[in-house]
Scaffold this active site. Sequence first.
Site, mmCIF file in Angstrom:
data_model
loop_
_atom_site.group_PDB
_atom_site.id
_atom_site.type_symbol
_atom_site.label_atom_id
_atom_site.label_comp_id
_atom_site.label_asym_id
_atom_site.label_seq_id
_atom_site.Cartn_x
_atom_site.Cartn_y
_atom_site.Cartn_z
ATOM 1 N N HIS A 130 32.049 34.556 44.468
ATOM 2 C CA HIS A 130 32.856 35.341 43.535
ATOM 3 C C HIS A 130 32.985 34.668 42.170
ATOM 4 O O HIS A 130 33.060 35.346 41.149
ATOM 5 C CB HIS A 130 34.246 35.575 44.140
ATOM 6 C CG HIS A 130 35.140 36.427 43.282
ATOM 7 N ND1 HIS A 130 34.862 37.745 43.009
ATOM 8 C CD2 HIS A 130 36.297 36.134 42.635
ATOM 9 C CE1 HIS A 130 35.821 38.239 42.242
ATOM 10 N NE2 HIS A 130 36.687 37.287 41.998
ATOM 11 N N LYS A 192 39.145 43.793 31.200
ATOM 12 C CA LYS A 192 39.987 44.141 32.346
ATOM 13 C C LYS A 192 41.219 43.261 32.435
ATOM 14 O O LYS A 192 41.165 42.069 32.148
ATOM 15 C CB LYS A 192 39.174 44.006 33.646
ATOM 16 C CG LYS A 192 39.944 44.415 34.899
ATOM 17 C CD LYS A 192 39.100 44.277 36.141
ATOM 18 C CE LYS A 192 39.066 42.871 36.678
ATOM 19 N NZ LYS A 192 38.418 42.762 38.001
ATOM 20 N N ARG A 194 44.227 42.564 35.442
ATOM 21 C CA ARG A 194 44.649 42.861 36.816
ATOM 22 C C ARG A 194 46.151 42.640 36.948
ATOM 23 O O ARG A 194 46.682 41.599 36.589
ATOM 24 C CB ARG A 194 43.906 41.973 37.816
ATOM 25 C CG ARG A 194 44.233 42.288 39.267
ATOM 26 C CD ARG A 194 43.400 41.468 40.233
ATOM 27 N NE ARG A 194 41.994 41.859 40.232
ATOM 28 C CZ ARG A 194 41.517 42.887 40.926
ATOM 29 N NH1 ARG A 194 42.330 43.623 41.673
ATOM 30 N NH2 ARG A 194 40.236 43.172 40.885
#
Length: 315
Positions: A130, A192, A194
């Site tokens: 990731h 982005k 979160r």
Amino acid sequence: MRDIAVFSGSAHPTLAAEICAHLETPLSPVRVSRFANDCLEVQLQANCRERDVFLVQPLVAPVQEHLVELLLMCDAARGASAARITAVVPHYAYARSDKKDAPRISIGGRLVADLMVAAGADRVLAMTLHSPQVHGFFSVPVDHLHALRELAKHFRGSDLSNTTVVSPDLGNAKEAAAFARLLGVPVAAGAKQRFANDKVAISSVIGDVAGRDVIVLDDEIAKGSTVIELLERLRDLGARKVRVACTHGLFAAGALKRLSDQPEVEEIVCTNTVPIAPTEESDNGKLTVLSIAPALAEAMRRIHNGESVSALFES
């Protein structure tokens, strides 16, 4: 040269069998049993003594069960006098827990890496972690593969003259740029933020997507909330048809259907690092699953023979 022995846990035996087919070596049997007190026991049912042992086990749901299976397989191989133990973990689920971004939280990616080494793993073979810092959590050598070549080969079969690769966030922009270079197309990225595990906001897209076809590239898709949010921004910006690509197609909580129901999404492409439910694969006309078994098998062959694994990615 030492003999090779390949074992599979219960997480993805189909992938392990395909890897062994490419290696032209048998998949050795494993017995997994459960005691009355719910504890697991693992027995490797083939000789390991002075062998180069590979244990294939992606960490997929139920993640904790499969993690303990992998730890027990490592311990069993070490107790059976294996010459070297390589944990082949196509999907390392705890890689998402890679930083301390809130008070009093655990860094699971590092802890699980320590557990694997403590259990006996001498080496780890992983696919598309990731984040790159997870590689450094391990105190043993890690061969970190990616699936960009397999994905690029798939998309080269279509017209890319008006296509842009888009990363959902800046964290994945480097991989998206490498993928765009393989395809010879421009790249863009979403900005982005979160707010929770499944709540995100993408305020803008950096790059030109108006009137262009788009390939959205991410490392994994779980609930799909990030990709769906990105699709809304792309719709506002006038993007045309969209294809979605990722390495790990987890597709939790109905994500595959939600993505398929988006009218601009023409195709969803993932690899078989994690098992896809046969019903989902057969019932979804937009889903394409690519095999990374040849890449994993070649990496395992090179590890066994003491050859360079990084040479796999040299153009």
